[in-house]
Scaffold this motif. Structure first.
Motif, short mmCIF file in Angstrom:
data_model
loop_
_atom_site.label_atom_id
_atom_site.label_comp_id
_atom_site.label_asym_id
_atom_site.label_seq_id
_atom_site.Cartn_x
_atom_site.Cartn_y
_atom_site.Cartn_z
N LYS A 7 0.84 -1.20 0.00
CA LYS A 7 0.00 0.00 0.00
C LYS A 7 0.87 1.25 0.00
O LYS A 7 0.60 2.22 -0.72
CB LYS A 7 -0.92 0.01 1.21
CG LYS A 7 -2.03 -1.01 1.15
CD LYS A 7 -2.86 -0.95 2.42
CE LYS A 7 -3.86 -2.10 2.48
NZ LYS A 7 -4.62 -2.10 3.73
N LYS A 8 1.93 1.22 0.81
CA LYS A 8 2.83 2.37 0.91
C LYS A 8 3.54 2.60 -0.44
O LYS A 8 3.68 3.73 -0.89
CB LYS A 8 3.84 2.16 2.02
CG LYS A 8 4.75 3.34 2.24
CD LYS A 8 5.69 3.11 3.40
CE LYS A 8 6.62 4.30 3.57
NZ LYS A 8 7.59 4.09 4.63
N ALA A 9 3.96 1.52 -1.08
CA ALA A 9 4.64 1.62 -2.37
C ALA A 9 3.70 2.21 -3.43
O ALA A 9 4.10 3.07 -4.22
CB ALA A 9 5.16 0.26 -2.81
N SER A 10 2.46 1.75 -3.45
CA SER A 10 1.48 2.27 -4.41
C SER A 10 1.21 3.75 -4.17
O SER A 10 1.15 4.55 -5.11
CB SER A 10 0.18 1.49 -4.32
OG SER A 10 0.36 0.17 -4.74
N ARG A 14 2.05 6.76 -6.81
CA ARG A 14 1.00 7.69 -7.29
C ARG A 14 1.36 9.14 -6.97
O ARG A 14 1.13 10.03 -7.77
CB ARG A 14 -0.34 7.31 -6.68
CG ARG A 14 -0.88 6.01 -7.24
CD ARG A 14 -2.24 5.68 -6.68
NE ARG A 14 -2.66 4.37 -7.14
CZ ARG A 14 -3.03 3.37 -6.36
NH1 ARG A 14 -3.07 3.53 -5.04
NH2 ARG A 14 -3.38 2.20 -6.86
N ARG A 15 1.90 9.36 -5.78
CA ARG A 15 2.28 10.72 -5.37
C ARG A 15 3.37 11.26 -6.30
O ARG A 15 3.34 12.42 -6.73
CB ARG A 15 2.77 10.73 -3.92
CG ARG A 15 2.93 12.14 -3.37
CD ARG A 15 3.35 12.18 -1.89
NE ARG A 15 2.51 11.35 -1.05
CZ ARG A 15 2.98 10.37 -0.25
NH1 ARG A 15 4.27 10.13 -0.19
NH2 ARG A 15 2.17 9.67 0.49
N ARG A 16 4.36 10.43 -6.66
CA ARG A 16 5.43 10.86 -7.57
C ARG A 16 4.88 11.16 -8.96
O ARG A 16 5.30 12.12 -9.60
CB ARG A 16 6.50 9.78 -7.67
CG ARG A 16 7.38 9.69 -6.45
CD ARG A 16 8.50 8.69 -6.67
NE ARG A 16 9.17 8.40 -5.43
CZ ARG A 16 9.61 7.21 -5.07
NH1 ARG A 16 9.46 6.17 -5.88
NH2 ARG A 16 10.23 7.04 -3.93
N LEU A 22 1.52 13.80 -14.15
CA LEU A 22 0.88 12.71 -14.86
C LEU A 22 -0.49 12.39 -14.27
O LEU A 22 -0.71 12.58 -13.08
CB LEU A 22 1.75 11.45 -14.81
CG LEU A 22 3.14 11.57 -15.43
CD1 LEU A 22 3.93 10.28 -15.22
CD2 LEU A 22 3.04 11.89 -16.90
N VAL A 23 -1.38 11.93 -15.12
CA VAL A 23 -2.69 11.45 -14.68
C VAL A 23 -2.88 10.05 -15.25
O VAL A 23 -2.31 9.70 -16.28
CB VAL A 23 -3.84 12.37 -15.14
CG1 VAL A 23 -3.73 13.74 -14.50
CG2 VAL A 23 -3.90 12.47 -16.64
#
Length: 100
Positions: A7-10, A14-16, A22-23
């Motif tokens: 979850k943390k990696a995802s 997404r934050r990066r 990017l979308v």
């Protein structure tokens, strides 16, 4: 269920992506076009010079710059004389009143 580290990696990924502007876009296409769409997205995302040329080509192919108004879209190729007197005619009498 995803683990806490997944979850943390995802979330971090997404934050990066958002920080890079990017979308996420999801499209549905026939299988034969999937490679083309992936290549298109990859070029637009990662190759600035090729992306600029590609955007320009796509805009010319998909967007008609000549169309500017509704009349341009629905207008007629007939000469103005063909419409002479059509719109100047008075309304016919005896129309019933609209019921409200």
């Amino acid at each position: 269920m995803a683990t806490t580290s997944q979850k943390k990696a995802s979330t971090t990924h997404r934050r990066r992506a958002v920080a890079r502007g990017l979308v996420r876009v999801e499209v549905q296409a026939v299988r034969a076009d999937s490679g083309l769409i992936r290549a298109l997205a990859e070029t637009l995302r990662g190759e600035p010079e090729r992306a600029k040329a590609l955007r320009s080509t796509l805009e010319r192919a998909l967007i008609d710059p000549e169309v500017k108004t509704a009349f341009d879209v629905f207008g007629s190729d007939l000469a103005d004389e063909a419409f002479a007197g059509i719109f100047d005619q008075p309304r016919q009498k005896g129309w019933r009143e609209a019921e409200l």
